[in-house]
Design an enzyme around this catalytic site. Structure first.
Site, PDB file in Angstrom:
ATOM      1  N   GLU A 189       0.830  -1.217   0.000  1.00  0.00           N
ATOM      2  CA  GLU A 189       0.000   0.000   0.000  1.00  0.00           C
ATOM      3  C   GLU A 189       0.861   1.263   0.000  1.00  0.00           C
ATOM      4  OE1 GLU A 189      -0.320  -2.726   1.709  1.00  0.00           O
ATOM      5  OE2 GLU A 189      -2.257  -2.938   2.703  1.00  0.00           O
ATOM      6  N   SER A 239       5.064  -9.251   7.330  1.00  0.00           N
ATOM      7  CA  SER A 239       5.066  -9.487   8.772  1.00  0.00           C
ATOM      8  C   SER A 239       4.669 -10.930   9.123  1.00  0.00           C
ATOM      9  CB  SER A 239       4.086  -8.524   9.447  1.00  0.00           C
ATOM     10  OG  SER A 239       2.793  -8.782   8.956  1.00  0.00           O
ATOM     11  N   VAL A 240       5.002 -11.331  10.316  1.00  0.00           N
ATOM     12  CA  VAL A 240       4.682 -12.685  10.782  1.00  0.00           C
ATOM     13  C   VAL A 240       3.165 -12.890  10.804  1.00  0.00           C
ATOM     14  CG1 VAL A 240       4.955 -14.323  12.688  1.00  0.00           C
ATOM     15  CG2 VAL A 240       6.763 -12.694  12.202  1.00  0.00           C
ATOM     16  N   THR A 242       0.747 -11.483   8.987  1.00  0.00           N
ATOM     17  CA  THR A 242       0.191 -11.698   7.646  1.00  0.00           C
ATOM     18  C   THR A 242       0.694 -13.022   7.072  1.00  0.00           C
ATOM     19  OG1 THR A 242       0.241  -9.305   7.361  1.00  0.00           O
ATOM     20  CG2 THR A 242      -0.168 -10.603   5.397  1.00  0.00           C
ATOM     21  N   LEU A 254      -3.914 -26.329  -0.622  1.00  0.00           N
ATOM     22  CA  LEU A 254      -2.644 -27.057  -0.621  1.00  0.00           C
ATOM     23  C   LEU A 254      -1.644 -26.466  -1.622  1.00  0.00           C
ATOM     24  CD1 LEU A 254      -3.872 -30.746  -0.232  1.00  0.00           C
ATOM     25  CD2 LEU A 254      -2.955 -29.221   1.527  1.00  0.00           C
ATOM     26  N   GLU A 260       8.927 -14.987   3.726  1.00  0.00           N
ATOM     27  CA  GLU A 260      10.081 -14.252   4.259  1.00  0.00           C
ATOM     28  C   GLU A 260       9.532 -13.266   5.273  1.00  0.00           C
ATOM     29  OE1 GLU A 260      13.076 -14.981   3.732  1.00  0.00           O
ATOM     30  OE2 GLU A 260      12.941 -16.217   1.937  1.00  0.00           O
ATOM     31  N   GLY A 262       9.901 -11.729   9.629  1.00  0.00           N
ATOM     32  CA  GLY A 262      10.707 -10.745  10.357  1.00  0.00           C
ATOM     33  C   GLY A 262      12.033 -11.272  10.870  1.00  0.00           C
ATOM     34  N   GLU A 397      10.474  -7.280  16.840  1.00  0.00           N
ATOM     35  CA  GLU A 397      10.991  -6.528  15.703  1.00  0.00           C
ATOM     36  C   GLU A 397      10.388  -5.122  15.729  1.00  0.00           C
ATOM     37  OE1 GLU A 397       9.712  -7.603  11.701  1.00  0.00           O
ATOM     38  OE2 GLU A 397      11.824  -7.642  11.162  1.00  0.00           O
ATOM     39  N   GLY A 470      10.308 -17.408   9.015  1.00  0.00           N
ATOM     40  CA  GLY A 470       9.687 -17.832   7.768  1.00  0.00           C
ATOM     41  C   GLY A 470      10.024 -19.226   7.298  1.00  0.00           C
TER      42      GLY A 470
HETATM   43  P1  NAD Z   1       2.628  -6.628   6.094  1.00  0.00           P
HETATM   44  O1  NAD Z   1       2.592  -8.058   6.460  1.00  0.00           O
HETATM   45  O2  NAD Z   1       1.739  -5.708   6.809  1.00  0.00           O
HETATM   46  O3  NAD Z   1       2.285  -6.442   4.551  1.00  0.00           O
HETATM   47  C1  NAD Z   1       3.008  -7.114   3.553  1.00  0.00           C
HETATM   48  C2  NAD Z   1       2.117  -7.312   2.345  1.00  0.00           C
HETATM   49  O4  NAD Z   1       1.073  -8.214   2.678  1.00  0.00           O
HETATM   50  C3  NAD Z   1       1.436  -6.023   1.855  1.00  0.00           C
HETATM   51  O5  NAD Z   1       1.424  -6.031   0.443  1.00  0.00           O
HETATM   52  C4  NAD Z   1       0.034  -6.160   2.405  1.00  0.00           C
HETATM   53  O6  NAD Z   1      -0.935  -5.466   1.665  1.00  0.00           O
HETATM   54  C5  NAD Z   1      -0.177  -7.654   2.280  1.00  0.00           C
HETATM   55  N1  NAD Z   1      -1.244  -8.180   3.123  1.00  0.00           N
HETATM   56  C6  NAD Z   1      -1.664  -7.700   4.321  1.00  0.00           C
HETATM   57  N2  NAD Z   1      -2.696  -8.445   4.779  1.00  0.00           N
HETATM   58  C7  NAD Z   1      -2.925  -9.415   3.857  1.00  0.00           C
HETATM   59  C8  NAD Z   1      -3.848 -10.501   3.761  1.00  0.00           C
HETATM   60  N3  NAD Z   1      -4.775 -10.721   4.706  1.00  0.00           N
HETATM   61  N4  NAD Z   1      -3.778 -11.315   2.688  1.00  0.00           N
HETATM   62  C9  NAD Z   1      -2.842 -11.114   1.734  1.00  0.00           C
HETATM   63  N5  NAD Z   1      -1.962 -10.087   1.755  1.00  0.00           N
HETATM   64  C10 NAD Z   1      -1.994  -9.247   2.809  1.00  0.00           C
HETATM   65  O7  NAD Z   1       4.142  -6.198   6.239  1.00  0.00           O
HETATM   66  P2  NAD Z   1       4.787  -4.774   5.949  1.00  0.00           P
HETATM   67  O8  NAD Z   1       4.420  -3.909   7.100  1.00  0.00           O
HETATM   68  O9  NAD Z   1       4.475  -4.287   4.593  1.00  0.00           O
HETATM   69  O10 NAD Z   1       6.338  -5.127   5.932  1.00  0.00           O
HETATM   70  C11 NAD Z   1       7.101  -5.129   7.062  1.00  0.00           C
HETATM   71  C12 NAD Z   1       7.357  -6.539   7.515  1.00  0.00           C
HETATM   72  O11 NAD Z   1       7.971  -7.283   6.474  1.00  0.00           O
HETATM   73  C13 NAD Z   1       8.312  -6.598   8.659  1.00  0.00           C
HETATM   74  O12 NAD Z   1       7.774  -7.393   9.678  1.00  0.00           O
HETATM   75  C14 NAD Z   1       9.564  -7.237   8.091  1.00  0.00           C
HETATM   76  O13 NAD Z   1      10.318  -7.974   8.943  1.00  0.00           O
HETATM   77  C15 NAD Z   1       9.058  -8.030   6.969  1.00  0.00           C
HETATM   78  N6  NAD Z   1      10.088  -8.175   5.936  1.00  0.00           N
HETATM   79  C16 NAD Z   1      10.747  -9.372   5.809  1.00  0.00           C
HETATM   80  C17 NAD Z   1      11.735  -9.534   4.866  1.00  0.00           C
HETATM   81  C18 NAD Z   1      12.454 -10.856   4.682  1.00  0.00           C
HETATM   82  O14 NAD Z   1      13.057 -11.069   3.652  1.00  0.00           O
HETATM   83  N7  NAD Z   1      12.410 -11.754   5.640  1.00  0.00           N
HETATM   84  C19 NAD Z   1      12.060  -8.480   4.032  1.00  0.00           C
HETATM   85  C20 NAD Z   1      11.385  -7.287   4.185  1.00  0.00           C
HETATM   86  C21 NAD Z   1      10.385  -7.150   5.144  1.00  0.00           C
END
Ligand code: NAD
Length: 495
Positions: A189, A239-240, A242, A254, A260, A262, A397, A470
């Site tokens: 977003e 995020s964890v 989501t 399935l 990936e 936090g 985190e 993840g």
């Molecule tokens: P978020 O989980 O809020 O959103 C990520 C994406 O998921 C967005 O596009 C969002 O619209 C979508 N989403 C949200 N709810 C959903 C649903 N019910 N169904 C399907 N899609 C949905 O995370 P964020 O705030 O955008 O990103 C930050 C997080 O990402 C942090 O926790 C961070 O650690 C993690 N992150 C991890 C890595 C990695 O490689 N491990 C890399 C970057 C960020």
């Protein structure tokens, strides 16, 4: 050919209100949009199309139809097209960097321009791997030819976060496309425009429908995409919370998922380490230039007691010298937090940390003085000392410019502290002793472990965590084979 537009405000306006479906720009079917902000000023820079189930269905249908011919193409030819995507994007690094700086608040010189060039290089790298989509032959019976082959899975859904949208999209779609899949991406977003510009540029190279991109809210747009019956694989970064929702939805049909999530990555600094090098590594590892908004951020610094105070003093001095300012200004080292919601989260953690008994908050650098930035989401970096490893700030985190430096006495204690966390994404150890380093790389429980350096993700290195961090890996040939192909076993009886 589309020419670069280096005015990011003009580009954001031009990209407003559109998805990219079946090779062409297309609005939400009802014209719905949502506002996108410049986090350095709080001003609206454009309106992204608010996708819903109907838009998702159009995009998935287009992807499904296009996948048939794309998947049947000679692998090497597909690889050449994907490498050509990289060349196309390389000509637009500056504009993509500027647009990313505008919508995410990540400084152009230290972050956004770098990310745009890695984006282009990732396509070039995976394009070269097309001939490596190999199976194996199995010596089962001399009268039979027995083998495995790698086949595309079909339509891949890629759901992106905002913190490194260009790079994280490239790590998903380049291998997925090379492996013969088609893709539907859902952008974050907060950062819909940079990735949409990439999608537009790639239409000059890719067959239509092979790569589609939609924007929208998580539940309304990401939800239907995850659940769509024709989506055969979901690759998610975020995020964890989501991640769990997506894993559950994928379980219903399935479908395989890569998650990936936090991190709360430990950085162990032993007394024998090169202190200046370790401090530079802490600056890079903590991603202060990105306001700490990185899943790999070295947000738990475990420092041996004899050098603890010197480490903290040198770290403070270096962070103090970093310039906070307009993300588009070349002089700026540190930009802004991405959104008001994330800003509030960071402030909440800072309050909790400051109220903790025995804790000291070392606040560094200086807020920008330019009145035009008075409503910007700037947060001064904070280094906490005096918190114990089990404190909330050392376990959760924060995704902000907040790190904790924790003193330890013995190496064994450091390993115990490093592993006392539910996240297991990355970790580093800093020492001149080879034995200690070798022992630690095996004992640190994390998916990406480094000695005396804190490099960021590279396209050829498998990257991903365990536990709450993840499932599965991204980047590398192995991840492309494991996560974007099916293995089929074939037996040919020649008698
Ligand atoms: P978020 O989980 O809020 O959103 C990520 C994406 O998921 C967005 O596009 C969002 O619209 C979508 N989403 C949200 N709810 C959903 C649903 N019910 N169904 C399907 N899609 C949905 O995370 P964020 O705030 O955008 O990103 C930050 C997080 O990402 C942090 O926790 C961070 O650690 C993690 N992150 C991890 C890595 C990695 O490689 N491990 C890399 C970057 C960020």
């Amino acid at each position: 050919m589309i020419e670069p537009i280096t005015d990011p405000f003009a580009l954001a306006a031009e990209l407003s209100g559109k998805h990219l479906i079946d090779g062409a720009f297309s609005p939400n079917h009802a014209g719905a949009t949502f506002e996108v902000f410049n986090p350095a000023t709080g001003k609206v820079i454009g309106h992204a199309a608010a996708g819903d189930a109907q838009d998702v269905d159009r995009a998935v249908r287009a992807a499904k139809a296009a996948q048939v011919a794309w998947g049947r193409m000679k692998a090497r030819d597909r690889g050449k097209i994907v490498a050509a995507c990289g060349a196309r994007l390389a000509a637009h690094v500056e504009e993509l960097g500027r647009l990313t700086a505008l919508e995410t608040g990540k400084a152009l010189r230290t972050e956004s321009r770098v990310e745009a060039s890695v984006l282009a290089d990732t396509f070039v790298y995976f394009g070269g791997l097309a001939s490596e989509l190999k199976g194996e032959t199995i010596p089962f019976n001399p009268d039979m030819l027995t083998m495995t082959v790698r086949e595309p899975v079909g339509v891949v859904a890629a759901i992106l976060p905002w913190n490194a949208p260009l790079l994280l999209m490239a790590l998903k779609i380049a291998p997925a496309l090379v492996a013969g899949n088609s893709v539907v991406v859902k952008s974050a977003e907060e950062a819909p425009f940079g990735v949409l510009r990439v999608a537009q540029l790639l239409q000059e190279v890719l067959p239509k429908g092979v790569f589609n991109l939609i924007s929208g809210m998580g539940p309304e747009c990401g939800g239907p995409l995850t659940a769509h019956p024709d989506v055969a694989k979901i690759s998610f970064t975020g995020s964890v919370e989501t991640g769990r929702i997506i894993y559950r939805a994928a379980a219903e049909k399935l479908a395989p998922v890569t998650l990936e999530l936090g991190g709360k990555s430990p950085m162990i600094v032993m007394e024998d380490a090169d202190l200046d090098r370790a401090v530079d590594g802490a600056i890079g590892g903590m991603r202060f230039t990105r306001q700490g908004q990185s899943c790999t951020a070295a947000s738990r610094m475990l420092v041996q007691r004899g050098i603890h105070d010197a480490f903290v003093e040198r770290l403070k001095a270096k962070v103090n010298a970093m310039v906070m300012g307009d993300p588009l200004d070349e002089a700026t080292d540190i930009g802004t937090i991405v959104s008001p919601g994330q800003f509030a989260t960071v402030q909440r953690y800072l309050e909790i940390g400051r109220a903790a008994p025995g804790a000291t908050a070392h606040t560094c650098s200086a807020l920008p003085s330019d009145p035009a930035l008075k409503d910007g989401l700037f947060v001064q970096p904070v280094i906490f000392t005096g918190l114990s490893n089990d404190h909330q700030l050392c376990q959760e985190e924060i995704f902000g410019p907040v790190t904790c430096v924790i003193a330890f006495d013995t190496y064994e204690e450091a390993i115990e502290l490093a592993n006392a966390c539910d996240y297991a994404l990355a970790g580093t150890i800093w020492t001149r002793d080879l034995r200690t380093a070798m022992d630690a790389v095996h004992r640190i429980h994390a998916g990406f472990v480094q000695v005396n350096q804190n490099l960021v993700v590279q396209p050829m290195l498998p990257y991903g965590g365990f536990g709450q961090s993840g499932l599965g890996k991204e980047a590398s040939l192995g991840a492309m084979l494991d996560h974007f192909t099916h293995s089929k076993t074939i037996l040919i009886n020649m008698t």
